[in-house]
Design a protein around this motif. Structure first.
Motif, PDB file in Angstrom:
ATOM      1  N   UNK A 121       0.843  -1.199   0.000  1.00  0.00           N
ATOM      2  CA  UNK A 121       0.000   0.000   0.000  1.00  0.00           C
ATOM      3  C   UNK A 121       0.875   1.243   0.000  1.00  0.00           C
ATOM      4  N   UNK A 122       0.249   2.357  -0.352  1.00  0.00           N
ATOM      5  CA  UNK A 122       0.951   3.641  -0.357  1.00  0.00           C
ATOM      6  C   UNK A 122      -0.076   4.751  -0.188  1.00  0.00           C
ATOM      7  N   UNK A 123       0.313   5.783   0.549  1.00  0.00           N
ATOM      8  CA  UNK A 123      -0.510   6.984   0.684  1.00  0.00           C
ATOM      9  C   UNK A 123       0.268   8.157   0.099  1.00  0.00           C
ATOM     10  N   UNK A 124      -0.312   8.832  -0.869  1.00  0.00           N
ATOM     11  CA  UNK A 124       0.376   9.952  -1.511  1.00  0.00           C
ATOM     12  C   UNK A 124      -0.641  10.873  -2.169  1.00  0.00           C
ATOM     13  N   UNK A 125      -0.396  12.181  -2.057  1.00  0.00           N
ATOM     14  CA  UNK A 125      -1.221  13.209  -2.693  1.00  0.00           C
ATOM     15  C   UNK A 125      -2.702  13.064  -2.330  1.00  0.00           C
ATOM     16  N   UNK A 126      -2.971  12.587  -1.115  1.00  0.00           N
ATOM     17  CA  UNK A 126      -4.342  12.441  -0.666  1.00  0.00           C
ATOM     18  C   UNK A 126      -5.033  11.179  -1.153  1.00  0.00           C
ATOM     19  N   UNK A 127      -4.300  10.296  -1.815  1.00  0.00           N
ATOM     20  CA  UNK A 127      -4.868   9.059  -2.335  1.00  0.00           C
ATOM     21  C   UNK A 127      -4.320   7.860  -1.562  1.00  0.00           C
ATOM     22  N   UNK A 128      -5.186   6.875  -1.381  1.00  0.00           N
ATOM     23  CA  UNK A 128      -4.795   5.633  -0.731  1.00  0.00           C
ATOM     24  C   UNK A 128      -4.760   4.547  -1.804  1.00  0.00           C
ATOM     25  N   UNK A 129      -3.559   4.037  -2.080  1.00  0.00           N
ATOM     26  CA  UNK A 129      -3.373   3.021  -3.115  1.00  0.00           C
ATOM     27  C   UNK A 129      -3.025   1.706  -2.436  1.00  0.00           C
ATOM     28  N   UNK A 130      -3.810   0.664  -2.707  1.00  0.00           N
ATOM     29  CA  UNK A 130      -3.539  -0.651  -2.135  1.00  0.00           C
ATOM     30  C   UNK A 130      -3.573  -1.699  -3.241  1.00  0.00           C
ATOM     31  N   UNK A 131      -2.728  -2.705  -3.086  1.00  0.00           N
ATOM     32  CA  UNK A 131      -2.600  -3.731  -4.109  1.00  0.00           C
ATOM     33  C   UNK A 131      -2.587  -5.112  -3.475  1.00  0.00           C
ATOM     34  N   UNK A 132      -3.147  -6.083  -4.184  1.00  0.00           N
ATOM     35  CA  UNK A 132      -3.043  -7.486  -3.783  1.00  0.00           C
ATOM     36  C   UNK A 132      -2.719  -8.285  -5.036  1.00  0.00           C
ATOM     37  N   UNK A 133      -1.865  -9.302  -4.869  1.00  0.00           N
ATOM     38  CA  UNK A 133      -1.414 -10.074  -6.014  1.00  0.00           C
ATOM     39  C   UNK A 133      -0.171  -9.476  -6.635  1.00  0.00           C
ATOM     40  N   UNK A 134       0.092  -9.813  -7.886  1.00  0.00           N
ATOM     41  CA  UNK A 134       1.280  -9.329  -8.601  1.00  0.00           C
ATOM     42  C   UNK A 134       0.813  -8.627  -9.872  1.00  0.00           C
ATOM     43  N   UNK A 135       0.619  -7.306  -9.829  1.00  0.00           N
ATOM     44  CA  UNK A 135       0.115  -6.591 -11.011  1.00  0.00           C
ATOM     45  C   UNK A 135       0.981  -6.768 -12.254  1.00  0.00           C
ATOM     46  N   UNK A 136       2.289  -6.937 -12.061  1.00  0.00           N
ATOM     47  CA  UNK A 136       3.158  -7.072 -13.227  1.00  0.00           C
ATOM     48  C   UNK A 136       3.022  -8.436 -13.893  1.00  0.00           C
ATOM     49  N   UNK A 137       2.413  -9.412 -13.205  1.00  0.00           N
ATOM     50  CA  UNK A 137       2.135 -10.719 -13.804  1.00  0.00           C
ATOM     51  C   UNK A 137       0.765 -10.624 -14.460  1.00  0.00           C
ATOM     52  N   UNK A 138       0.719  -9.961 -15.595  1.00  0.00           N
ATOM     53  CA  UNK A 138      -0.560  -9.683 -16.243  1.00  0.00           C
ATOM     54  C   UNK A 138      -0.339  -9.373 -17.708  1.00  0.00           C
ATOM     55  N   UNK A 139      -1.390  -9.576 -18.480  1.00  0.00           N
ATOM     56  CA  UNK A 139      -1.371  -9.130 -19.871  1.00  0.00           C
ATOM     57  C   UNK A 139      -2.543  -8.203 -20.190  1.00  0.00           C
ATOM     58  N   UNK A 140      -3.554  -8.162 -19.272  1.00  0.00           N
ATOM     59  CA  UNK A 140      -4.707  -7.301 -19.498  1.00  0.00           C
ATOM     60  C   UNK A 140      -5.164  -6.687 -18.171  1.00  0.00           C
ATOM     61  N   UNK A 141      -5.849  -5.554 -18.274  1.00  0.00           N
ATOM     62  CA  UNK A 141      -6.436  -4.906 -17.101  1.00  0.00           C
ATOM     63  C   UNK A 141      -7.833  -4.430 -17.453  1.00  0.00           C
ATOM     64  N   UNK A 142      -8.634  -4.228 -16.406  1.00  0.00           N
ATOM     65  CA  UNK A 142      -9.961  -3.675 -16.602  1.00  0.00           C
ATOM     66  C   UNK A 142     -10.345  -2.904 -15.345  1.00  0.00           C
ATOM     67  N   UNK A 143     -11.032  -1.796 -15.523  1.00  0.00           N
ATOM     68  CA  UNK A 143     -11.576  -1.065 -14.378  1.00  0.00           C
ATOM     69  C   UNK A 143     -12.855  -1.779 -13.964  1.00  0.00           C
ATOM     70  N   UNK A 144     -12.805  -2.489 -12.821  1.00  0.00           N
ATOM     71  CA  UNK A 144     -13.934  -3.301 -12.379  1.00  0.00           C
ATOM     72  C   UNK A 144     -14.931  -2.503 -11.556  1.00  0.00           C
ATOM     73  N   UNK A 145     -14.457  -1.505 -10.830  1.00  0.00           N
ATOM     74  CA  UNK A 145     -15.344  -0.656 -10.029  1.00  0.00           C
ATOM     75  C   UNK A 145     -14.844   0.788 -10.116  1.00  0.00           C
ATOM     76  N   UNK A 146     -15.767   1.738  -9.950  1.00  0.00           N
ATOM     77  CA  UNK A 146     -15.391   3.144 -10.005  1.00  0.00           C
ATOM     78  C   UNK A 146     -14.941   3.552 -11.389  1.00  0.00           C
ATOM     79  N   UNK A 147     -14.108   4.586 -11.444  1.00  0.00           N
ATOM     80  CA  UNK A 147     -13.620   5.054 -12.746  1.00  0.00           C
ATOM     81  C   UNK A 147     -12.348   5.864 -12.564  1.00  0.00           C
TER      82      UNK A 147
END
Length: 455
Positions: free
Chosen positions: A337-363
């Motif tokens: 996780x990281x907090x910066x510029x008023x945003x809270x960014x959290x990650x689970x898994x390995x994002x770099x182990x990917x070939x595609x992404x999709x915005x599943x919630x929000x925008x």
């Protein structure tokens, strides 16, 4: 549990979060033998996440970040002494003061250090900093509090971005340089990195991407830097945030599978030798380790994060004092996780182990979203921006190898094929910042050829 395993001598090299939690777990599970913890810093174990946030903001002093002990590990603490070598046959850890420590079982938790600026004369200029230790944070916080006219941050990974955020919160002018196309691109891929770039620029950061710093200027004191595009940045303070170096040099002659990627170990935290043979008396935990993970094709995973250090240390400690059938694997899904510029960014898994992404919630437009990552039709990671409550749900999906795009119920929108985008993960060698989590292949160390005489 074998009584023999609860006795003897255990040495932990690394007075870190992982080292402390391992020592506590050993005692909690009944280890009654000799326990020694070695650390190259003079300080007892302390918490690192506050260093790039509260300490730099002046809200907490660097010496107030010590880690609380959940129980007294009743250990001998050898602080301010560096481990310089390992004798695996004689089962001794060699120390910088000329002494050595015999052991029956050893835990290596030496972690990482900040990657320095590559030109020593320039790195030694007054005003040039790295950020890894509490002493680093104390010195940098003092310099930021003095109100420099501009701060230069080299590298737009999580550490560099958090430092830039602190500078803006303090009202300081800051320039961030990044060789890659955007901040955080090495950790989050191309789509979310565009949001990270927009966040920084919206908060007044002078963000320079696609450029490198070619030299640091100054006559004893840092005054500015030359960039590869021919421009110059005038500044009073420079923070080199170019990733981490794993502390493995002291193991060069040990025969272990230790190289700049870390120390290879099995899922039970037992270290491999350079020939791929698992040891039974040397264990590894924390940032310095490379361990196989079944969710990621059993590639060796290298991860720099707080939760992994704790989880892996507890598994390693348990396995050090348990017979084979009672040992357990370290299979936690990576998080950071990281907090910066008023945003809270959290990650689970390995994002770099990917070939595609999709915005599943929000925008992206709302700056509040869940980005799901997939590889060959399987969900492999999720990153939330100001939607942290959703993360646990996605963690369960990742653990069960759920399909990608996420199934119904995992999103608040219809995931049409046209909204699925390439993850656009760059080659990390083309970035200024190092990855927080990385897959490092399968081989413990290097390919070895056994030459046999003819006939």
């Amino acid at each position: 549990m074998s009584a023999d395993l609860l006795e003897g001598r255990i040495v932990i090299v690394g007075a870190s979060l992982a080292g402390l939690r391992a020592a506590e777990t050993l005692r909690a599970e009944g280890f009654a033998g000799s326990l020694t913890v070695v650390g190259d810093e003079p300080h007892p174990p302390y918490d690192r996440p506050p260093l790039s946030k509260q300490v730099l903001l002046g809200k907490v002093s660097a010496d107030a970040t010590g880690l609380p002990m959940r129980r007294d590990p009743e250990a001998e603490w050898r602080l301010g002494v560096r481990a310089t070598g390992l004798d695996p046959v004689g089962k001794r850890v060699l120390l910088g003061d000329g002494s050595s420590l015999p052991f029956d079982r050893l835990l290596i938790a030496t972690g990482t250090r900040a990657r320095p600026w590559p030109v020593p004369e320039e790195a030694a200029l007054d005003g040039v900093f790295t950020l890894r230790t509490s002493d680093d944070a104390a010195g940098l916080a003092e310099r930021l509090a003095a109100g420099p006219r501009r701060v230069l941050v080299i590298g737009a990974g999580f550490t560099g971005s958090e430092i830039a955020s602190v500078c803006r919160e303090r009202g300081l002018e800051v320039t961030v340089t990044e060789r890659g196309p955007a901040p955080l691109v090495g950790a989050l891929g191309g789509t979310l990195s565009k949001l990270a770039a927009a966040m920084q620029r919206a908060h007044g950061v002078d963000l320079r991407c696609g450029v490198t710093v070619t030299s640091l200027r100054g006559d004893g004191r840092f005054t500015g830097a030359d960039l590869s595009d021919g421009t110059r940045v005038d500044a009073d303070v420079c923070v080199v945030a170019m990733g981490a170096v794993r502390n493995v040099e002291w193991l060069t002659e040990s025969g272990l599978a230790a190289d700049p990627r870390g120390i290879a170990c099995d899922a039970g935290c037992r270290a491999f030798t350079m020939y791929g043979i698992v040891t039974d008396d040397v264990f590894v935990a924390g940032d310095v380790s490379r361990f196989p993970h079944p969710l990621y094709e059993y590639q060796l995973l290298s991860l720099e994060h707080w939760r992994n250090a704790v989880d892996q240390a507890e598994v390693a400690a348990h396995n050090m004092i348990s017979p084979g059938p009672l040992r357990r694997p370290h299979l936690a899904v990576p998080t950071f996780w990281s907090s910066q510029f008023g945003y809270n960014i959290k990650s689970v898994g390995v994002p770099t182990f990917s070939d595609q992404v999709v915005v599943a919630q929000g925008s992206l437009e709302e700056h509040r979203l869940v980005m799901a990552y997939g590889y060959r039709g399987r969900l492999t990671a999720a990153v939330t921006v100001n939607m942290a409550k959703s993360l646990e749900y996605y963690e369960r999906l990742i653990e069960t190898a759920a399909p990608f795009p996420p199934p119904p119920g995992a999103s608040d929108r219809r995931l049409a094929a046209e909204v699925v985008l390439p993850s656009d993960v760059p080659d990390p060698s083309r970035l200024s910042h190092g990855p927080t989590v990385a897959l490092t292949g399968y081989l413990p160390d290097r390919r070895l050829v056994l030459a046999r005489p003819a006939g």
